[in-house]
Write a protein that holds these residues in place. Sequence first.
Motif, PDB file in Angstrom:
ATOM      1  N   GLY A   1     -12.012 -11.716 -15.416  1.00 57.39           N
ATOM      2  CA  GLY A   1     -13.012 -12.765 -15.299  1.00 57.39           C
ATOM      3  C   GLY A   1     -12.629 -13.763 -14.234  1.00 57.39           C
ATOM      4  N   SER A   2     -13.250 -14.935 -14.286  1.00 53.37           N
ATOM      5  CA  SER A   2     -12.975 -15.941 -13.277  1.00 53.37           C
ATOM      6  C   SER A   2     -13.222 -17.329 -13.848  1.00 53.37           C
ATOM      7  CB  SER A   2     -13.859 -15.723 -12.044  1.00 53.37           C
ATOM      8  OG  SER A   2     -15.239 -15.822 -12.382  1.00 53.37           O
ATOM      9  N   ILE A   3     -12.665 -18.341 -13.159  1.00 53.88           N
ATOM     10  CA  ILE A   3     -12.825 -19.731 -13.558  1.00 53.88           C
ATOM     11  C   ILE A   3     -13.337 -20.531 -12.367  1.00 53.88           C
ATOM     12  CG2 ILE A   3     -11.116 -19.635 -15.386  1.00 53.88           C
ATOM     13  CD1 ILE A   3      -9.053 -20.794 -13.495  1.00 53.88           C
ATOM     14  N   ASN A  57      -3.602 -19.876  -8.368  1.00 53.61           N
ATOM     15  CA  ASN A  57      -2.435 -19.039  -8.625  1.00 53.61           C
ATOM     16  C   ASN A  57      -2.694 -17.590  -8.211  1.00 53.61           C
ATOM     17  OD1 ASN A  57       0.023 -18.042  -9.702  1.00 53.61           O
ATOM     18  ND2 ASN A  57      -1.029 -17.479 -11.590  1.00 53.61           N
ATOM     19  N   GLN A  58      -1.778 -17.027  -7.460  1.00 55.64           N
ATOM     20  CA  GLN A  58      -1.905 -15.630  -7.025  1.00 55.64           C
ATOM     21  C   GLN A  58      -0.651 -14.828  -7.381  1.00 55.64           C
ATOM     22  OE1 GLN A  58      -3.023 -16.544  -2.842  1.00 55.64           O
ATOM     23  NE2 GLN A  58      -4.978 -15.586  -3.316  1.00 55.64           N
ATOM     24  N   TYR A  59      -0.049 -15.208  -8.494  1.00 54.44           N
ATOM     25  CA  TYR A  59       1.170 -14.530  -8.947  1.00 54.44           C
ATOM     26  C   TYR A  59       0.912 -13.045  -9.191  1.00 54.44           C
ATOM     27  CZ  TYR A  59       5.306 -13.528 -11.772  1.00 54.44           C
ATOM     28  OH  TYR A  59       6.471 -12.991 -12.268  1.00 54.44           O
ATOM     29  N   TYR A  60      -0.279 -12.734  -9.671  1.00 50.52           N
ATOM     30  CA  TYR A  60      -0.638 -11.344  -9.938  1.00 50.52           C
ATOM     31  C   TYR A  60      -1.480 -10.755  -8.798  1.00 50.52           C
ATOM     32  CZ  TYR A  60       1.059 -12.297 -14.642  1.00 50.52           C
ATOM     33  OH  TYR A  60       1.849 -12.640 -15.720  1.00 50.52           O
ATOM     34  N   GLN A  61      -1.442 -11.405  -7.638  1.00 52.90           N
ATOM     35  CA  GLN A  61      -2.143 -10.947  -6.432  1.00 52.90           C
ATOM     36  C   GLN A  61      -3.658 -10.926  -6.624  1.00 52.90           C
ATOM     37  OE1 GLN A  61      -0.220  -7.189  -5.461  1.00 52.90           O
ATOM     38  NE2 GLN A  61       1.411  -8.250  -4.354  1.00 52.90           N
ATOM     39  N   GLU A  62      -4.148 -11.806  -7.484  1.00 54.91           N
ATOM     40  CA  GLU A  62      -5.579 -11.895  -7.706  1.00 54.91           C
ATOM     41  C   GLU A  62      -6.202 -12.836  -6.674  1.00 54.91           C
ATOM     42  OE1 GLU A  62      -3.725 -15.108 -10.283  1.00 54.91           O
ATOM     43  OE2 GLU A  62      -3.230 -13.167  -9.441  1.00 54.91           O
ATOM     44  N   LEU A  63      -7.514 -12.820  -6.595  1.00 52.93           N
ATOM     45  CA  LEU A  63      -8.239 -13.708  -5.703  1.00 52.93           C
ATOM     46  C   LEU A  63      -8.301 -15.109  -6.292  1.00 52.93           C
ATOM     47  CD1 LEU A  63     -11.239 -11.338  -4.838  1.00 52.93           C
ATOM     48  CD2 LEU A  63      -9.261 -11.868  -3.381  1.00 52.93           C
ATOM     49  N   PRO A  64      -8.514 -16.136  -5.473  1.00 52.99           N
ATOM     50  CA  PRO A  64      -8.671 -17.487  -6.010  1.00 52.99           C
ATOM     51  C   PRO A  64      -9.776 -17.532  -7.057  1.00 52.99           C
ATOM     52  CG  PRO A  64      -8.391 -17.571  -3.636  1.00 52.99           C
ATOM     53  CD  PRO A  64      -8.529 -16.124  -3.986  1.00 52.99           C
ATOM     54  N   GLY A  65      -9.474 -18.114  -8.183  1.00 49.18           N
ATOM     55  CA  GLY A  65     -10.440 -18.209  -9.270  1.00 49.18           C
ATOM     56  C   GLY A  65     -10.461 -17.007 -10.190  1.00 49.18           C
ATOM     57  N   GLU A  66      -9.897 -15.902  -9.765  1.00 54.14           N
ATOM     58  CA  GLU A  66      -9.895 -14.695 -10.597  1.00 54.14           C
ATOM     59  C   GLU A  66      -8.846 -14.826 -11.703  1.00 54.14           C
ATOM     60  OE1 GLU A  66      -9.465  -9.812 -10.108  1.00 54.14           O
ATOM     61  OE2 GLU A  66      -8.965 -11.150  -8.443  1.00 54.14           O
ATOM     62  N   ILE A  67      -9.202 -14.364 -12.894  1.00 52.58           N
ATOM     63  CA  ILE A  67      -8.288 -14.374 -14.029  1.00 52.58           C
ATOM     64  C   ILE A  67      -8.002 -12.935 -14.449  1.00 52.58           C
ATOM     65  CG2 ILE A  67      -7.980 -15.056 -16.439  1.00 52.58           C
ATOM     66  CD1 ILE A  67      -7.813 -17.352 -14.428  1.00 52.58           C
TER      67      ILE A  67
END
Length: 205
Positions: A1-3, A57-67
């Motif tokens: 999901g995303s925030i 946070n991109q610790y898991y290499q996700e896009l900005p806002g992605e959870i």
Amino acid sequence: GSITADITRTANAAGESALGDVIADAQLYDSAPPERGGAVMAFMNPGGIRADLSYSNQYYQELPGEITYGEAFDVQPFYNNMTTMDLTGAQIHTLLEQQWMGGNWPSGKVLQVSSGFAYTWSTSGASGDRVDPATIMLNGVLIDPNATYRVAVNNFLAAGGDNFTVLKDGTNLQYGGMDIDALAFYFGANSPVAPGPMNRISRVP
């Protein structure tokens, strides 16, 4: 999901956090269907919220806002099962008072509450007399001390964890899935998710 923005566990003066709101909403979303418990309100222990959700946070290499599921697991890593039970309005009042009773006194452990539930507590009230029953509302309707309500909590709370012993008196228990999955399902169905409003719990002198 995303925030849409950072969602943190930082509590306001009343003890409510934006992330606590979201988690309680997710637990109600998961437990409200009749086949999953028929809950009308949910409570989350603040100590079970172990991390914030960061937009950048991109610790898991996700896009900005992605959870990612990994981020959600950082928030709720305990594999607790959702539990729905019957409580009377009087027992719900006792539950709220127990936030500042026993081992929770004097600083308190303010439970996070789902959308539609609201109440006011007093900083000057003595232990066991901090919540005015006339302020405990569900969807704008005063909680009836003699009525029965379906309440969702995790199994840690259901067993009386954090000194919320009244939950051990709940009846007609129905067990659901894991709390982490409830959060993941909620994000999958409701993204982008905004920070909780932090307007459900009020504090007065």
